[in-house]
Design a protein around this motif. Sequence first.
Motif, short mmCIF file in Angstrom:
data_model
loop_
_atom_site.label_atom_id
_atom_site.label_comp_id
_atom_site.label_asym_id
_atom_site.label_seq_id
_atom_site.Cartn_x
_atom_site.Cartn_y
_atom_site.Cartn_z
N PHE A 1 0.81 -1.22 0.00
CA PHE A 1 0.00 0.00 0.00
C PHE A 1 0.84 1.27 0.00
N SER A 2 2.07 1.23 0.57
CA SER A 2 2.89 2.44 0.65
C SER A 2 3.98 2.48 -0.42
N GLU A 3 3.97 1.53 -1.35
CA GLU A 3 5.03 1.45 -2.35
C GLU A 3 4.75 2.36 -3.55
N SER A 4 5.83 2.73 -4.23
CA SER A 4 5.72 3.44 -5.52
C SER A 4 5.73 2.39 -6.63
N PHE A 5 4.74 2.47 -7.49
CA PHE A 5 4.55 1.46 -8.53
C PHE A 5 5.02 1.94 -9.90
N ILE A 6 5.62 1.04 -10.65
CA ILE A 6 5.73 1.20 -12.09
C ILE A 6 4.51 0.49 -12.67
N VAL A 7 3.73 1.21 -13.48
CA VAL A 7 2.47 0.65 -13.98
C VAL A 7 2.49 0.56 -15.50
N TYR A 8 1.62 -0.29 -16.01
CA TYR A 8 1.42 -0.38 -17.46
C TYR A 8 0.65 0.84 -17.95
N PRO A 9 0.74 1.18 -19.23
CA PRO A 9 -0.14 2.21 -19.80
C PRO A 9 -1.60 1.79 -19.66
N PRO A 10 -2.54 2.73 -19.83
CA PRO A 10 -3.96 2.38 -19.70
C PRO A 10 -4.33 1.18 -20.57
N SER A 11 -4.93 0.18 -19.94
CA SER A 11 -5.25 -1.08 -20.62
C SER A 11 -6.07 -1.93 -19.68
N ILE B 1 13.28 -0.76 -11.32
CA ILE B 1 13.01 -1.60 -10.15
C ILE B 1 14.31 -1.91 -9.41
N ALA B 2 15.36 -2.22 -10.13
CA ALA B 2 16.62 -2.62 -9.51
C ALA B 2 17.30 -1.49 -8.77
N TYR B 3 17.24 -0.26 -9.29
CA TYR B 3 18.06 0.82 -8.75
C TYR B 3 17.27 1.92 -8.04
N HIS B 4 15.94 1.89 -8.16
CA HIS B 4 15.17 2.98 -7.57
C HIS B 4 14.12 2.50 -6.58
N GLN B 5 14.20 1.23 -6.18
CA GLN B 5 13.35 0.71 -5.11
C GLN B 5 11.86 0.81 -5.41
N MET B 6 11.47 0.84 -6.69
CA MET B 6 10.06 0.77 -7.05
C MET B 6 9.64 -0.69 -7.17
N HIS C 1 0.14 3.96 -5.95
CA HIS C 1 0.79 5.21 -6.34
C HIS C 1 1.62 4.94 -7.59
N ALA C 2 1.15 5.46 -8.72
CA ALA C 2 1.83 5.22 -9.99
C ALA C 2 2.95 6.24 -10.17
N ALA C 3 4.19 5.77 -10.03
CA ALA C 3 5.34 6.67 -10.18
C ALA C 3 5.68 6.89 -11.65
N CYS C 4 5.48 5.87 -12.50
CA CYS C 4 5.72 6.03 -13.93
C CYS C 4 5.02 4.90 -14.68
N GLU C 5 4.84 5.13 -15.98
CA GLU C 5 4.22 4.15 -16.86
C GLU C 5 5.28 3.58 -17.80
N ASP D 1 -6.10 -1.96 -15.57
CA ASP D 1 -7.38 -1.94 -14.83
C ASP D 1 -7.44 -3.09 -13.83
N LEU D 2 -7.00 -4.27 -14.26
CA LEU D 2 -7.03 -5.44 -13.37
C LEU D 2 -6.14 -5.22 -12.16
N ILE D 3 -4.93 -4.73 -12.40
CA ILE D 3 -3.99 -4.51 -11.29
C ILE D 3 -4.55 -3.48 -10.31
N GLU D 4 -5.13 -2.41 -10.83
CA GLU D 4 -5.70 -1.39 -9.95
C GLU D 4 -6.89 -1.94 -9.16
N MET D 5 -7.69 -2.82 -9.77
CA MET D 5 -8.80 -3.44 -9.04
C MET D 5 -8.29 -4.33 -7.92
N LEU D 6 -7.20 -5.06 -8.17
CA LEU D 6 -6.62 -5.92 -7.12
C LEU D 6 -6.17 -5.07 -5.93
N CYS D 7 -5.57 -3.92 -6.22
CA CYS D 7 -5.12 -3.04 -5.14
C CYS D 7 -6.31 -2.43 -4.40
N ARG D 8 -7.32 -1.99 -5.14
CA ARG D 8 -8.49 -1.41 -4.47
C ARG D 8 -9.19 -2.44 -3.61
#
Length: 306
Positions: free
Chosen positions: A184-194, A227-232, A212-216, A198-205
Amino acid sequence: MDLIYFEYFHKAAELQHITRAAQALNITQPTLSTAIRKLEAELGMRLFEPDGRNIRLTQAGQALQKHTGRILREVQAAYDELNNMRELNNNRITIICPSQIFDMEAMQEIHRRNPSITINRRDRFALQTRADLAAGTIDLFISTPPYQSGGYKCEHLAPDPMMVLCSIEHPLSALPEIDISRLFSESFIVYPPSELRDLIEMLCRDAGFVPHAACEIANVRDMLPLIAYHQMVALAPAGACQECGATPGIAVKRLVGITRRTDMGISYPGDRPLKTASRIVRDVFIDLYRKDPERLLRKLPLSNDP
């Protein structure tokens, strides 16, 4: 002028006999006689004259015969070329599929069943993909979750469990599996809208938080350096995680604590018959996953477990 009249004329000129020409053309004698009279009327000239029980060409008929053979050969050549084009088109398909799903085993089996098939594999997030899906020009689409919009039908392939990607330096990497509530407190790398995002966001909700989408980023391979160097962290289906391989600095963990199934399916346009090539490719993937339901998990790089 009806082209069939040229074919009838040419056969009658070749055999010099109305009855035999009609038999060769698989039509009745009156039908052939009527067609020749119509052609003569359209040209305003006699093409045949009686010769005992046979017929023979008039001077005008001889002049026409010089051209009808060439015309019919050209028409046949045009039909043959178009048929070849249609056959080539029927054997060429466009498929949206992760590269790691479309592996050598699948390709070899497809070519064993039909070596003439040509496949244009496209990435799910290619710029033109959305427009082509809307237009129905994508023949097959392998994805998690299955694509079912725009009249596309879907066949289930296999469970495709969701995985967590994190740095081996991240505290979460020490766990054998990761409950989604821990993210819940992590910064996420997310896929573009798709549908996948939507499925991943539903799982979190469902777990009580909005990620928290840090980048797409469109594919797992390009997510790995961040992921390896920025702790996302990132969530991705097991099938997509196969391209992680043994990437240094990356831990791949099973996601638990979710209430929704995550399945991979193969989709295809439902408003028209499947091309033979599309049906063959679809059936290959269905057969592969029916024979080996754990196919996705067997290739999963879970080597970073403690």
